[in-house]
Write a protein that holds these residues in place. Structure first.
Motif, PDB file in Angstrom:
ATOM      1  N   THR A   1       0.823  -1.218   0.000  1.00 55.52           N
ATOM      2  CA  THR A   1       0.000   0.000   0.000  1.00 55.52           C
ATOM      3  C   THR A   1       0.851   1.259   0.000  1.00 55.52           C
ATOM      4  O   THR A   1       0.354   2.343  -0.297  1.00 55.52           O
ATOM      5  CB  THR A   1      -0.918   0.012   1.230  1.00 55.52           C
ATOM      6  N   ALA A   2       2.116   1.126   0.323  1.00 53.11           N
ATOM      7  CA  ALA A   2       2.985   2.310   0.376  1.00 53.11           C
ATOM      8  C   ALA A   2       3.243   2.845  -1.024  1.00 53.11           C
ATOM      9  O   ALA A   2       3.262   2.102  -2.006  1.00 53.11           O
ATOM     10  CB  ALA A   2       4.308   1.958   1.048  1.00 53.11           C
ATOM     11  N   GLY A   3       3.441   4.137  -1.088  1.00 51.05           N
ATOM     12  CA  GLY A   3       3.821   4.730  -2.361  1.00 51.05           C
ATOM     13  C   GLY A   3       5.304   4.496  -2.616  1.00 51.05           C
ATOM     14  O   GLY A   3       6.067   4.220  -1.700  1.00 51.05           O
ATOM     15  N   GLY A   4       5.700   4.611  -3.866  1.00 48.04           N
ATOM     16  CA  GLY A   4       7.092   4.358  -4.204  1.00 48.04           C
ATOM     17  C   GLY A   4       7.901   5.620  -4.365  1.00 48.04           C
ATOM     18  O   GLY A   4       8.773   5.696  -5.237  1.00 48.04           O
ATOM     19  N   ASP A   5       7.629   6.614  -3.510  1.00 40.89           N
ATOM     20  CA  ASP A   5       8.299   7.902  -3.678  1.00 40.89           C
ATOM     21  C   ASP A   5       9.389   8.135  -2.635  1.00 40.89           C
ATOM     22  O   ASP A   5       9.916   9.235  -2.519  1.00 40.89           O
ATOM     23  CB  ASP A   5       7.278   9.042  -3.617  1.00 40.89           C
ATOM     24  N   CYS A   6       9.737   7.102  -1.848  1.00 38.82           N
ATOM     25  CA  CYS A   6      10.807   7.270  -0.877  1.00 38.82           C
ATOM     26  C   CYS A   6      12.155   7.025  -1.556  1.00 38.82           C
ATOM     27  O   CYS A   6      12.220   6.518  -2.678  1.00 38.82           O
ATOM     28  CB  CYS A   6      10.623   6.304   0.305  1.00 38.82           C
ATOM     29  N   LYS A   7      13.228   7.353  -0.866  1.00 43.68           N
ATOM     30  CA  LYS A   7      14.555   7.074  -1.408  1.00 43.68           C
ATOM     31  C   LYS A   7      14.740   5.563  -1.465  1.00 43.68           C
ATOM     32  O   LYS A   7      14.500   4.863  -0.470  1.00 43.68           O
ATOM     33  CB  LYS A   7      15.625   7.715  -0.523  1.00 43.68           C
ATOM     34  N   ASN A   8      15.160   5.044  -2.606  1.00 41.84           N
ATOM     35  CA  ASN A   8      15.268   3.592  -2.769  1.00 41.84           C
ATOM     36  C   ASN A   8      16.492   3.237  -3.605  1.00 41.84           C
ATOM     37  O   ASN A   8      16.993   4.066  -4.363  1.00 41.84           O
ATOM     38  CB  ASN A   8      13.992   3.038  -3.417  1.00 41.84           C
ATOM     39  N   PRO A   9      16.957   1.988  -3.486  1.00 43.21           N
ATOM     40  CA  PRO A   9      18.157   1.567  -4.212  1.00 43.21           C
ATOM     41  C   PRO A   9      17.853   0.753  -5.475  1.00 43.21           C
ATOM     42  O   PRO A   9      18.715   0.033  -5.963  1.00 43.21           O
ATOM     43  CB  PRO A   9      18.853   0.675  -3.178  1.00 43.21           C
ATOM     44  N   ILE A  10      16.616   0.861  -5.972  1.00 43.27           N
ATOM     45  CA  ILE A  10      16.195  -0.008  -7.075  1.00 43.27           C
ATOM     46  C   ILE A  10      17.098   0.135  -8.300  1.00 43.27           C
ATOM     47  O   ILE A  10      17.537  -0.847  -8.897  1.00 43.27           O
ATOM     48  CB  ILE A  10      14.723   0.252  -7.448  1.00 43.27           C
ATOM     49  N   GLN A  11      17.402   1.375  -8.677  1.00 36.38           N
ATOM     50  CA  GLN A  11      18.235   1.585  -9.860  1.00 36.38           C
ATOM     51  C   GLN A  11      19.640   1.036  -9.647  1.00 36.38           C
ATOM     52  O   GLN A  11      20.227   0.419 -10.553  1.00 36.38           O
ATOM     53  CB  GLN A  11      18.308   3.081 -10.205  1.00 36.38           C
ATOM     54  N   GLN A  12      20.179   1.223  -8.438  1.00 37.30           N
ATOM     55  CA  GLN A  12      21.501   0.677  -8.134  1.00 37.30           C
ATOM     56  C   GLN A  12      21.497  -0.844  -8.185  1.00 37.30           C
ATOM     57  O   GLN A  12      22.457  -1.472  -8.639  1.00 37.30           O
ATOM     58  CB  GLN A  12      21.970   1.145  -6.752  1.00 37.30           C
ATOM     59  N   THR A  13      20.384  -1.448  -7.739  1.00 35.59           N
ATOM     60  CA  THR A  13      20.277  -2.909  -7.770  1.00 35.59           C
ATOM     61  C   THR A  13      20.243  -3.417  -9.202  1.00 35.59           C
ATOM     62  O   THR A  13      20.863  -4.442  -9.526  1.00 35.59           O
ATOM     63  CB  THR A  13      19.016  -3.373  -7.015  1.00 35.59           C
ATOM     64  N   VAL A  14      19.518  -2.715 -10.060  1.00 38.69           N
ATOM     65  CA  VAL A  14      19.474  -3.107 -11.474  1.00 38.69           C
ATOM     66  C   VAL A  14      20.871  -3.041 -12.076  1.00 38.69           C
ATOM     67  O   VAL A  14      21.306  -3.954 -12.797  1.00 38.69           O
ATOM     68  CB  VAL A  14      18.495  -2.213 -12.262  1.00 38.69           C
ATOM     69  N   GLN A  15      21.604  -1.997 -11.783  1.00 41.01           N
ATOM     70  CA  GLN A  15      22.967  -1.865 -12.292  1.00 41.01           C
ATOM     71  C   GLN A  15      23.873  -2.953 -11.733  1.00 41.01           C
ATOM     72  O   GLN A  15      24.706  -3.519 -12.454  1.00 41.01           O
ATOM     73  CB  GLN A  15      23.518  -0.481 -11.949  1.00 41.01           C
ATOM     74  N   LEU A  16      23.679  -3.282 -10.458  1.00 44.01           N
ATOM     75  CA  LEU A  16      24.463  -4.343  -9.835  1.00 44.01           C
ATOM     76  C   LEU A  16      24.189  -5.684 -10.513  1.00 44.01           C
ATOM     77  O   LEU A  16      25.118  -6.424 -10.864  1.00 44.01           O
ATOM     78  CB  LEU A  16      24.129  -4.437  -8.343  1.00 44.01           C
ATOM     79  N   GLY A  17      22.912  -5.988 -10.706  1.00 43.77           N
ATOM     80  CA  GLY A  17      22.551  -7.248 -11.344  1.00 43.77           C
ATOM     81  C   GLY A  17      23.101  -7.367 -12.757  1.00 43.77           C
ATOM     82  O   GLY A  17      23.589  -8.422 -13.160  1.00 43.77           O
ATOM     83  N   GLN A  18      23.049  -6.276 -13.482  1.00 46.33           N
ATOM     84  CA  GLN A  18      23.584  -6.272 -14.852  1.00 46.33           C
ATOM     85  C   GLN A  18      25.094  -6.487 -14.846  1.00 46.33           C
ATOM     86  O   GLN A  18      25.636  -7.213 -15.689  1.00 46.33           O
ATOM     87  CB  GLN A  18      23.219  -4.964 -15.547  1.00 46.33           C
ATOM     88  N   SER A  19      25.777  -5.883 -13.884  1.00 47.58           N
ATOM     89  CA  SER A  19      27.236  -6.034 -13.806  1.00 47.58           C
ATOM     90  C   SER A  19      27.623  -7.465 -13.451  1.00 47.58           C
ATOM     91  O   SER A  19      28.718  -7.923 -13.805  1.00 47.58           O
ATOM     92  CB  SER A  19      27.821  -5.070 -12.767  1.00 47.58           C
ATOM     93  N   LEU A  20      26.727  -8.179 -12.770  1.00 46.66           N
ATOM     94  CA  LEU A  20      26.984  -9.574 -12.402  1.00 46.66           C
ATOM     95  C   LEU A  20      26.496 -10.552 -13.463  1.00 46.66           C
ATOM     96  O   LEU A  20      26.640 -11.765 -13.300  1.00 46.66           O
ATOM     97  CB  LEU A  20      26.302  -9.895 -11.066  1.00 46.66           C
ATOM     98  N   GLY A  21      25.918 -10.026 -14.538  1.00 44.60           N
ATOM     99  CA  GLY A  21      25.435 -10.895 -15.612  1.00 44.60           C
ATOM    100  C   GLY A  21      24.186 -11.664 -15.251  1.00 44.60           C
ATOM    101  O   GLY A  21      23.965 -12.762 -15.764  1.00 44.60           O
ATOM    102  N   ILE A  22      23.359 -11.098 -14.385  1.00 44.61           N
ATOM    103  CA  ILE A  22      22.118 -11.767 -13.992  1.00 44.61           C
ATOM    104  C   ILE A  22      21.037 -11.394 -14.993  1.00 44.61           C
ATOM    105  O   ILE A  22      20.590 -10.247 -15.051  1.00 44.61           O
ATOM    106  CB  ILE A  22      21.707 -11.371 -12.562  1.00 44.61           C
ATOM    107  N   ASN A  23      20.603 -12.373 -15.777  1.00 44.14           N
ATOM    108  CA  ASN A  23      19.647 -12.127 -16.853  1.00 44.14           C
ATOM    109  C   ASN A  23      18.258 -12.686 -16.576  1.00 44.14           C
ATOM    110  O   ASN A  23      17.347 -12.482 -17.380  1.00 44.14           O
ATOM    111  CB  ASN A  23      20.167 -12.735 -18.162  1.00 44.14           C
ATOM    112  N   GLY A  24      18.100 -13.389 -15.483  1.00 43.62           N
ATOM    113  CA  GLY A  24      16.800 -13.987 -15.177  1.00 43.62           C
ATOM    114  C   GLY A  24      16.566 -14.048 -13.682  1.00 43.62           C
ATOM    115  O   GLY A  24      17.508 -13.998 -12.877  1.00 43.62           O
ATOM    116  N   THR A  25      15.313 -14.131 -13.305  1.00 43.53           N
ATOM    117  CA  THR A  25      14.951 -14.234 -11.893  1.00 43.53           C
ATOM    118  C   THR A  25      14.111 -15.492 -11.676  1.00 43.53           C
ATOM    119  O   THR A  25      13.357 -15.890 -12.567  1.00 43.53           O
ATOM    120  CB  THR A  25      14.149 -12.994 -11.442  1.00 43.53           C
ATOM    121  N   PRO A  26      14.267 -16.100 -10.489  1.00 40.54           N
ATOM    122  CA  PRO A  26      15.220 -15.743  -9.429  1.00 40.54           C
ATOM    123  C   PRO A  26      16.614 -16.256  -9.718  1.00 40.54           C
ATOM    124  O   PRO A  26      16.783 -17.252 -10.416  1.00 40.54           O
ATOM    125  CB  PRO A  26      14.629 -16.442  -8.203  1.00 40.54           C
TER     126      PRO A  26
END
Length: 252
Positions: free
Chosen positions: A196-221
């Protein structure tokens, strides 16, 4: 009449004898006996993989070509290594040497992962640790978390890795911005209750995406363990327990 027939038969037999005596025709009519290397290769393939090639031929580059049905594999002269489907396999141990090398190259420095940017979920004492990269809209991730309830002692650090759709990013942000991130994640993944929370707080989502890409993670989980090894997909609890036992002590 009889003399003519007899003469014709004598001429035919003579021509056949001459043809068989010709060196070129002799090679075509009878294959050379297999060499000791070919015999060793055939025996090793039969013993290790229970396959019997229809032909084994030495190649210009020194290895042997073995034809199995419609597949072509290559074997070194010692019969210790096989190259098939892009991988080199040790015939003595059945180990895929190519995959082992890839796994080594794909290892992650667990100690350098920013665990403070992940959602922490604890099972029991939580003394053992591993990491997952997951998309909120990933069906296999939901299956994984349903299975994880069978763990007795582990802490899972979930990196919110929204790569499936724009909606995934919004859900990831809302989960991160929730008062209790672990509860918000479990409510969504296990019961389908949207955060129910809004997504307007400070978050690390973009950094996580960059981290995953740098590790070659192409699928989840994708699961990562303290020894740096990884497992892709919704693996069962038994596989996770095995990796935790193999991966050594958790990060302090």
């Amino acid at each position: 009449m009889k003399r003519a027939l007899l003469a014709a038969l004598l001429a035919l037999f003579t021509s056949l004898a001459l043809a068989q005596a010709t060196p070129g025709n002799e090679r075509k009519g009878a294959a050379a006996p297999p060499s000791a290397e070919e015999q060793a290769i055939r025996a090793r393939l039969q013993q290790t993989f229970n396959i019997s090639p229809s032909s084994i031929t030495r190649t210009p580059f020194g290895w042997y070509e073995a034809v199995v049905n419609t597949d072509v594999i290559y074997v070194d002269p010692t019969a210790n290594y096989v190259f098939a489907n892009g991988s080199v396999i040790d015939t003595r141990t059945r180990e895929n040497l190519t995959q082992a090398r890839k796994d080594d190259l794909m290892k992650v420095d667990f100690a350098k992962l920013p665990l403070d940017q992940a959602v922490r979920i604890r099972f029991g004492k939580g003394s053992r640790q591993f990491v997952t990269f997951e998309d909120p809209n990933c069906g296999f991730c939901k299956k994984l978390h349903n299975d994880l309830r069978g763990l007795k002692d582990a802490t899972v650090y979930v990196f919110l890795y929204p790569i499936l759709s724009p909606d995934s990013t919004e859900k990831a942000k809302a989960i991160w911005c929730s008062k209790n991130r672990a509860d918000a994640w479990n409510d969504w993944m296990l019961e389908g209750k949207a955060p129910t929370a809004g997504g307007d707080c400070k978050n690390p989502i973009q950094q996580t995406v960059q981290l995953g890409q740098s590790l070659g993670i192409n699928g989840t989980p994708t699961l990562i363990f303290p020894d740096g090894s990884r497992l892709p997909g919704a693996v069962g609890v038994e596989a996770i327990e095995k990796k935790l036992a193999e991966s050594g002590r958790p990060r302090k």
